[in-house]
Write a protein that holds these residues in place. Structure first.
Motif, mmCIF file in Angstrom:
data_model
loop_
_atom_site.group_PDB
_atom_site.id
_atom_site.type_symbol
_atom_site.label_atom_id
_atom_site.label_comp_id
_atom_site.label_asym_id
_atom_site.label_seq_id
_atom_site.Cartn_x
_atom_site.Cartn_y
_atom_site.Cartn_z
ATOM 1 N N ALA A 62 0.811 -1.226 0.000
ATOM 2 C CA ALA A 62 0.000 0.000 0.000
ATOM 3 C C ALA A 62 0.840 1.269 0.000
ATOM 4 N N ARG A 63 2.140 1.140 -0.036
ATOM 5 C CA ARG A 63 3.000 2.328 0.041
ATOM 6 C C ARG A 63 2.908 3.163 -1.227
ATOM 7 N N GLY A 64 3.094 4.469 -1.043
ATOM 8 C CA GLY A 64 3.051 5.389 -2.178
ATOM 9 C C GLY A 64 1.657 5.771 -2.608
ATOM 10 N N ARG A 65 0.662 5.425 -1.807
ATOM 11 C CA ARG A 65 -0.737 5.698 -2.154
ATOM 12 C C ARG A 65 -1.391 6.686 -1.187
ATOM 13 N N GLY A 66 -0.601 7.312 -0.315
ATOM 14 C CA GLY A 66 -1.153 8.298 0.606
ATOM 15 C C GLY A 66 -1.688 7.724 1.902
ATOM 16 N N VAL A 67 -1.483 6.434 2.124
ATOM 17 C CA VAL A 67 -1.999 5.789 3.336
ATOM 18 C C VAL A 67 -1.311 6.348 4.581
ATOM 19 N N GLY A 68 -0.004 6.463 4.549
ATOM 20 C CA GLY A 68 0.732 6.982 5.699
ATOM 21 C C GLY A 68 0.292 8.392 6.043
ATOM 22 N N ARG A 69 0.124 9.230 5.049
ATOM 23 C CA ARG A 69 -0.293 10.612 5.285
ATOM 24 C C ARG A 69 -1.707 10.669 5.847
ATOM 25 N N ALA A 70 -2.605 9.844 5.312
ATOM 26 C CA ALA A 70 -3.975 9.818 5.832
ATOM 27 C C ALA A 70 -3.986 9.366 7.290
ATOM 28 N N LEU A 71 -3.174 8.374 7.609
ATOM 29 C CA LEU A 71 -3.090 7.912 8.993
ATOM 30 C C LEU A 71 -2.551 9.003 9.911
ATOM 31 N N LEU A 72 -1.464 9.651 9.494
ATOM 32 C CA LEU A 72 -0.889 10.709 10.331
ATOM 33 C C LEU A 72 -1.860 11.871 10.507
ATOM 34 N N ASP A 73 -2.531 12.261 9.437
ATOM 35 C CA ASP A 73 -3.492 13.369 9.540
ATOM 36 C C ASP A 73 -4.611 13.028 10.523
ATOM 37 N N ALA A 74 -5.158 11.824 10.447
ATOM 38 C CA ALA A 74 -6.226 11.422 11.363
ATOM 39 C C ALA A 74 -5.700 11.310 12.792
#
Length: 158
Positions: free
Chosen positions: A82-94
């Motif tokens: 799932a990397r490179g799809r914005g998952v990490g950023r969505a998790l950090l933002d939430a």
């Protein structure tokens, strides 16, 4: 993040451990140990439309002293698929929304300098480098540096 996510969360954690640049840990804990050690109100999973866990973020208190009540240390892990799809950023933002709503004023973490993807993700989410702790610990018989990062809340005025 609930017990129904346990197998996927720990599998993603094991993948990060095996890659060698995510943590000093050499094995994932049992689910009861993981569950007990992370703050229940600040742990989240990102799910695909079919319910597959794509990544997770969780926090531990930095100290039980009252002066540090608003300081947590976090980890964020994304499945290799799932990397490179914005998952990490969505998790950090939430996660930031969750911690700020609870009055947390500092989120911190330590990153191996070689983990450039994590460093870039955290910079984009407003984290800053506090400093480098040189030769902080051994990982597979090799001394490793750790870059200490933090994000200060904009809501609490600190």
């Amino acid at each position: 993040m609930t017990e129904e996510h346990a197998d996927a969360v720990l599998a993603i954690y094991r993948a990060g451990i095996e890659e060698g640049n995510a943590t000093f840990e050499t094995s994932a804990p049992s689910w009861p140990d993981f569950d007990r050690s992370r703050m229940s109100q600040h742990r989240l999973v990102a799910l695909a439309d079919d319910g597959t866990v794509l990544g997770w973020v969780a926090a531990v208190p930095v100290s039980d002293r009252c002066a540090y009540a608003g300081v947590v240390e976090h980890s964020v892990y994304v499945s290799p698929d799932a990397r490179g799809r914005g998952v990490g950023r969505a998790l950090l933002d939430a996660f930031i929304v969750s911690t700020e709503a609870a009055g947390i004023w500092t989120i911190q973490s330590g990153i191996f300098p070689e983990n450039e993807a994590s460093a870039a993700l955290h910079r984009a989410a407003g984290f800053r480098v506090v400093g480098t702790r040189e030769r902080l610990g051994k990982h597979h018989d090799t001394w490793r540096d750790v870059v200490l990062i933090e994000r200060r809340s904009h809501r609490t005025g600190v």
